[in-house]
Design a protein around this motif. Sequence first.
Motif, PDB file in Angstrom:
ATOM      1  N   MET A   1       1.011  -1.222   0.010  1.00  0.00           N
ATOM      2  CA  MET A   1      -0.075   0.069  -0.023  1.00  0.00           C
ATOM      3  C   MET A   1       0.670   1.308  -0.147  1.00  0.00           C
ATOM      4  O   MET A   1       0.456   2.221  -0.651  1.00  0.00           O
ATOM      5  N   VAL A   2       2.022   1.253   0.961  1.00  0.00           N
ATOM      6  CA  VAL A   2       2.934   2.451   0.843  1.00  0.00           C
ATOM      7  C   VAL A   2       3.486   2.804  -0.422  1.00  0.00           C
ATOM      8  O   VAL A   2       3.606   3.765  -0.888  1.00  0.00           O
ATOM      9  N   ASP A   3       3.844   1.377  -1.315  1.00  0.00           N
ATOM     10  CA  ASP A   3       4.599   1.638  -2.547  1.00  0.00           C
ATOM     11  C   ASP A   3       3.558   2.461  -3.585  1.00  0.00           C
ATOM     12  O   ASP A   3       3.877   3.068  -4.277  1.00  0.00           O
ATOM     13  N   GLN A   4       2.101   2.024  -3.378  1.00  0.00           N
ATOM     14  CA  GLN A   4       1.157   2.616  -4.444  1.00  0.00           C
ATOM     15  C   GLN A   4       1.101   4.130  -4.044  1.00  0.00           C
ATOM     16  O   GLN A   4       1.032   4.866  -4.948  1.00  0.00           O
ATOM     17  N   ALA A   5       1.077   4.353  -2.723  1.00  0.00           N
ATOM     18  CA  ALA A   5       0.961   5.687  -2.435  1.00  0.00           C
ATOM     19  C   ALA A   5       2.162   6.616  -2.934  1.00  0.00           C
ATOM     20  O   ALA A   5       1.929   7.648  -3.362  1.00  0.00           O
ATOM     21  N   LEU A   6       3.183   5.878  -2.692  1.00  0.00           N
ATOM     22  CA  LEU A   6       4.562   6.701  -3.241  1.00  0.00           C
ATOM     23  C   LEU A   6       4.302   6.845  -4.588  1.00  0.00           C
ATOM     24  O   LEU A   6       4.768   8.034  -5.088  1.00  0.00           O
ATOM     25  N   GLU A   7       4.035   5.684  -5.314  1.00  0.00           N
ATOM     26  CA  GLU A   7       4.059   5.790  -6.828  1.00  0.00           C
ATOM     27  C   GLU A   7       3.076   6.875  -7.305  1.00  0.00           C
ATOM     28  O   GLU A   7       3.499   7.585  -8.329  1.00  0.00           O
ATOM     29  N   ALA A   8       1.895   6.966  -6.636  1.00  0.00           N
ATOM     30  CA  ALA A   8       0.919   8.076  -7.132  1.00  0.00           C
ATOM     31  C   ALA A   8       1.612   9.558  -6.920  1.00  0.00           C
ATOM     32  O   ALA A   8       1.183  10.289  -7.562  1.00  0.00           O
ATOM     33  N   LEU A   9       2.381   9.644  -5.829  1.00  0.00           N
ATOM     34  CA  LEU A   9       2.749  11.052  -5.635  1.00  0.00           C
ATOM     35  C   LEU A   9       3.798  11.361  -6.676  1.00  0.00           C
ATOM     36  O   LEU A   9       4.088  12.282  -6.942  1.00  0.00           O
TER      37      LEU A   9
ATOM     38  N   VAL B   1      -3.668   7.520 -20.283  1.00  0.00           N
ATOM     39  CA  VAL B   1      -4.002   6.520 -19.426  1.00  0.00           C
ATOM     40  C   VAL B   1      -5.353   6.403 -19.055  1.00  0.00           C
ATOM     41  O   VAL B   1      -6.081   5.404 -18.444  1.00  0.00           O
ATOM     42  N   GLY B   2      -6.263   7.109 -19.706  1.00  0.00           N
ATOM     43  CA  GLY B   2      -7.755   7.429 -19.619  1.00  0.00           C
ATOM     44  C   GLY B   2      -8.496   8.597 -20.274  1.00  0.00           C
ATOM     45  O   GLY B   2      -7.791   9.274 -20.645  1.00  0.00           O
ATOM     46  N   SER B   3      -9.583   8.573 -19.519  1.00  0.00           N
ATOM     47  CA  SER B   3     -10.550   9.667 -19.918  1.00  0.00           C
ATOM     48  C   SER B   3     -11.331  10.269 -18.771  1.00  0.00           C
ATOM     49  O   SER B   3     -11.542   9.200 -17.724  1.00  0.00           O
ATOM     50  N   VAL B   4     -11.800  11.339 -18.560  1.00  0.00           N
ATOM     51  CA  VAL B   4     -12.460  11.946 -17.591  1.00  0.00           C
ATOM     52  C   VAL B   4     -13.400  13.081 -18.165  1.00  0.00           C
ATOM     53  O   VAL B   4     -12.930  13.577 -19.231  1.00  0.00           O
ATOM     54  N   GLY B   5     -14.566  13.011 -17.670  1.00  0.00           N
ATOM     55  CA  GLY B   5     -15.611  13.968 -18.218  1.00  0.00           C
ATOM     56  C   GLY B   5     -16.779  14.355 -17.147  1.00  0.00           C
ATOM     57  O   GLY B   5     -16.909  13.665 -16.156  1.00  0.00           O
TER      58      GLY B   5
ATOM     59  N   HIS C   1      -4.485  -1.249 -16.157  1.00  0.00           N
ATOM     60  CA  HIS C   1      -3.025  -1.440 -15.737  1.00  0.00           C
ATOM     61  C   HIS C   1      -2.611  -0.222 -14.733  1.00  0.00           C
ATOM     62  O   HIS C   1      -1.552  -0.541 -14.488  1.00  0.00           O
ATOM     63  N   PHE C   2      -3.370   0.798 -14.759  1.00  0.00           N
ATOM     64  CA  PHE C   2      -3.020   1.902 -14.004  1.00  0.00           C
ATOM     65  C   PHE C   2      -4.032   2.120 -12.612  1.00  0.00           C
ATOM     66  O   PHE C   2      -3.600   3.131 -11.962  1.00  0.00           O
TER      67      PHE C   2
END
Length: 169
Positions: free
Chosen positions: A1-9, A77-81, A98-99
């Motif tokens: 979980m920490v790795d994912q949070a760090l990766e997001a940052l 990596v995607g879309s938002v709207g 994948h993201f």
Amino acid sequence: MVDQALEALMTEVALRPVDDSDLDALFEQMRDPESVRMAAFVARNPADRAAFDAHMAKIRTSPEVTIRAVTADGRLVGSVGSFVVDGDTEVTYWIDRHFWGRGIAGRALALLLESVRVRPVFGRAASDNVRSLRVLQRAGFAIVGTEIAFAKARNAEIEETILRLDEPA
């Protein structure tokens, strides 16, 4: 979980207009079987490229729709709207599977909400799509109800959670 949070940052998330060159990748993302099942409420046939192209052409020119490509570190990596249905503004997002789990959907939604200032704004997700509900709630959306609706991706009626954001993010 920490790795994912760090990766997001460490991931730079940005929005930009959807370009014609994005359409092949967005089409592929939106027909990924696991993603389609989680989203539940999708096009009648996610594999119908002609229907996808017609839909994208329509929404990219509609004054009631804001659609943006989501990039992470410069990669699509995607879309938002946002869109208007029955007078209500709603948000939507789709991130390449994948993201998932990197905070990208939440950051993309926050960026969208900075430019879409209409309030209230609504979000919806299949009630069992815990991650998507969490993205909306972290953005300040509150659950205001549920309804039963037919989910084409699951070929069944399922519960959908409705969320509402009243104040600008």
